[in-house]
Design an enzyme around this catalytic site. Sequence first.
Site, PDB file in Angstrom:
ATOM      1  N   CYS A   1      -2.925  11.124   3.566  1.00  0.00           N
ATOM      2  CA  CYS A   1      -4.027  10.617   2.737  1.00  0.00           C
ATOM      3  C   CYS A   1      -5.139  11.634   2.557  1.00  0.00           C
ATOM      4  CB  CYS A   1      -4.603   9.344   3.343  1.00  0.00           C
ATOM      5  SG  CYS A   1      -5.297   9.614   4.978  1.00  0.00           S
TER       6      CYS A   1
ATOM      7  N   CYS B   1      -4.618   4.262  10.355  1.00  0.00           N
ATOM      8  CA  CYS B   1      -5.936   4.916  10.281  1.00  0.00           C
ATOM      9  C   CYS B   1      -6.553   5.057  11.666  1.00  0.00           C
ATOM     10  CB  CYS B   1      -6.871   4.136   9.368  1.00  0.00           C
ATOM     11  SG  CYS B   1      -6.190   3.822   7.733  1.00  0.00           S
TER      12      CYS B   1
HETATM   13 FE1  FES Z   1      -6.293   7.848   5.570  1.00  0.00          FE
HETATM   14 FE2  FES Z   1      -7.111   5.500   6.366  1.00  0.00          FE
HETATM   15  S1  FES Z   1      -6.036   5.968   4.559  1.00  0.00           S
HETATM   16  S2  FES Z   1      -7.087   7.332   7.500  1.00  0.00           S
END
Ligand code: FES
Length: 124
Positions: free
Chosen positions: A33, A102
Amino acid sequence: MYSDKVMEHFMSPRNTGSMPDADAEGTVGDPSCGDTLTIYIKVKNGIIGDISFLVFGCTASIATSSMTTVLAKGKTLDEANEITEQNVIDALDGLPEEKQHCSNLGVSALRKAIRNYINKQHTK
Ligand code: FES
């Protein structure tokens, strides 16, 4: 979607900011991400006396980083090193399934900061 506790730590994260006089820091990123987190620690007599974080990331990463610092503050290095992703998730009254990863950021950055601190002591 998020618990009240997650929203509270997202809106008012604890222990935020860089720490120029930190004894050690740990930075990790989630390649999937692009979020990154640095945790800073100050250690006295083997105890994490102060801790802070800087994160560029999602709602859950802010809340989990905040809770990680709350859980680690005042703990010995060994105790802090044993904090798990599940401890953080439980302390936040849960996270949605798709956001559980996360919590890896906070725990990984904390462990890295502890490792860096111990390595520094060995090279002194
Ligand atoms: Fe990357 Fe939450 S989506 S840490």
